[in-house]
Each structure stands twice: as structure tokens, then as C-alpha cells.
Design a protein around this motif. Sequence first.
Motif: not given
Length: 446
Positions: A398-415
Motif C-alpha cells: 500500500n503506497k498511500n498510508a491514508m487509505r490503508y482501510k480501503q486497501y485492506q477492505k479491497g483485499l478482503e473482498q477479493l479474497v
Amino acid sequence: MNRLHIEVARRRTFAIISHPDAGKTTLTEKLLLFGGAIREAGSVKGRKTDKHAASDWMEIEKQRGISVTSSVLEFTYHGYHVNILDTPGHQDFSEDTYRTLAAADSAVMLIDCAKGVEAQTIKLFEVCAKRRIPIFTFINKMDRQGKDPFDLLEEIESVLGMRSYPMNWPIGMGSEFCGIYNRHRFRLERFERQKDTQRLNVNGPDDPQIREEVGDLLTDRLSEEIALLDIAGEPYDIERIENGELTPVFFGSAITNFGVEAFLEDFLELAPPPSPRKSDQGLIEPIQTAFSGFVFKIQANMNPAHRDRVAFLRVCSGKFERGMSVRNVRTGKTLKLAQPQQFMAQDRSIVEEAYAGDIIGLFDPGQFRVGDTLCEKGSYQLERLPKFPPEHFAKITNKNAMRYKQYQKGLEQLVEEGAIQKYRTFLSRTGRNHHRRCRRTTIPSV
């Protein structure tokens, strides 16, 4: 027989598997055409006329002329209720195909007559063989020059390790292709470009009508080849077909509509109805009255305007009714299924009832996972979906630390959708915790 028995007996749920560009989506379109589900068959690469295949509903599928995600399509034909699972052929999307095959009772294996058995076909065949589901083979593109039919049968046996029984036999190939001889129905099906198929009942491969239609040379060759098949070929054995040990073989040309309707007629008679499913409490029979089913696929953004999320559920037993309450065995929660949907690719309609073998879509606000078992009574877990080792690896950050939650949520949805498998290194905080629990490291990639 009560209505439940009748409805289950007329269900046919199957997947179409092949290597890319063998004509899988074209065959699906023609099956829909003969089944009356569409009025005009679209083209896989219909860019000029803007008439695309019904099963290719995503924009990227229309642009690139390939299937990216599995599509669910249904229609009725001669009293049968048919559910087709059109799967991606490209290996980049094979995980979706592997899971979808778990929802099928049989499979149609499509082979290009010029290329024979190809790499992706072998992989998908192995998945079907492990489940011992019946496999029906359609050898496509007979209007083009390809391999000798006997060589194709030998390739199926040597590469896949499966015996074959030709239900029909081609007369000529490429520019000489003029029809097929139906061995079981004693029928000549005449092929002429730009014309409807002519069907002639005959007494055998030596019938004078065949000689009159296709000429002496092709008739003599047909007689010799049929005699060789009768003497040295595999005998017809419905029990071996049902056990996945013998594959019925059909020849035709999907792009010209030839041989597809004859294949559909024979396939629906031979293909099995919904079969019992394994669970941790024994076999679950499709005709038992209590409803049960499992989620085999989750698709997000089928309607981008609403950012919806749909869980695809295969009904395994009993009768499903709109508004019924069921138990999600994984969470232990009771859910009310208020808006079940049936599909024609992206198009959907509210369904009031469904039976074992049917595929329905459930609105998913995030409460379902791939592999979830839903049941009306009891609390048993249906056989878990197979999990396959990843074929491609990538390391992402994740290159943007301010969007960590969105990054994790997107990963979880793909999983959750089963599109990816996530691995963590033990050096990260979550990875260290995971390492302490498992006492082993995992592959540092996603």
C-alpha cells in the motif's frame, strides 16, 4: 411421483470447459438459440454489429472477445430445465472455473478439431475427473480442415486417459465436410452452408440415400470407418458414462449451427439429473424435502450503478421458496432470503421457487463467503469446495498510508470472492501473529 421428484428429475446443470478459442462461448450461444432463450446468437467478437455473446456481459469481455468470469444461463428445452455454467477458458481466470465446476453435475468438453486436446483442457478435465462427473465431448469446427477423427479419439485416450464412444461420425472434413452420420438414431444429417440442416432416416451407413447425397467416395469411406468403430471401438455403456469412465463424442460446427441441436437432444437424455452431495453427516439426497445449498461464487458490481454484490448458490436438495428462512452453518445465523434471482448472464429476474440443480443469486451485503452452506433444517456442512495452489504470484504494498482501510477492505473482498489467495510474511505485525499461531511461514506474496 410428487412435484419435487418431477422437478428434480428434469433438471440438467452442466459446465462447458475448453482451451481458449475452441468455440466454448459460441457453442453456449447456439444452445441458448435452440433453447429459445435468445432470438439471435451473438458473436464472441461482435464489434462491428455490436451484437455480443449473451454470456459475455462484462465490458472487458466485449472488448477483448474472451470470457473473464463464469456466467449462469438457463432455459427450458423439450421439458428439461437447463442450467449452463459458461466458464472462462483462459488460465488467468482458472480459479473461477475450478470453483464453478463444483456446482455442475456434468461437463461438456469442447475440442478444436485442428488443435486437439490442449493444455487448459487437460487441467479442467482433471478437476472433473477427480469428482467423477460425466464428461461429454463435442469436437468443434469440422467445417475446417483438422486432424483425422480417429487421431482425435486416440488423443483423448492417450492424453486424458479416457475411453470414448462416438455418438455420430463426420462425413468428410473442411471443404469436403458434408454432414454427420448418427450411429444411434440411424440418421444422416446433411451439412450445407447457409442452409438448414436436413435430416434423413436411413437403414445404415450403406443406405442408398447416403450414397445419393454425398457420393460414392465418401459413402465407401464412411462404411469402412463405421465398421471399424463397431468392431474395434468401445461398446456403448451408460453405466461407464455416468461414472465418468467413458465419454460420448459428438462432431459438429458451432459457428454454423450444425450438429448443435442433435447434440443437445442426445445430451439431455444422457446427462444425469442432480446427484446426492456429500456432507459431514452423510449424503444429502436432492429429493429430500428440506432445502440446502452452497455458495460457489461471489460476484461484485454486476450492476455498477448500484455497486451490488451477488452470491451464487447451487441448490442441492429440496425446494427453495422466496422469503424462506435458512441457517448459515458457518456463522450460525438465521437469514431470510427475500430477493432471490435467476440469471441470463447479467440479466436477472426475481424467482419465486427453485429446486435441486438450480442456480440462484442472493443479495450479499457481506454476510456470505465462498463455500458457505445454507440449510433449512439441521446444521450440516456440505462438502467443502476444493482449494487449488496459486498459479501466479505477486507482491503488493500500500503506497498511500491514508487509505490503508480501503486497501485492506479491497483485499478482503477479493479474497471473499475467491479471486485471490492472500499470504503474509511473518515480518509484519499480522504476519508475526499468524506465525505464532501456525509455527510456520507462508509464501510472501499475494
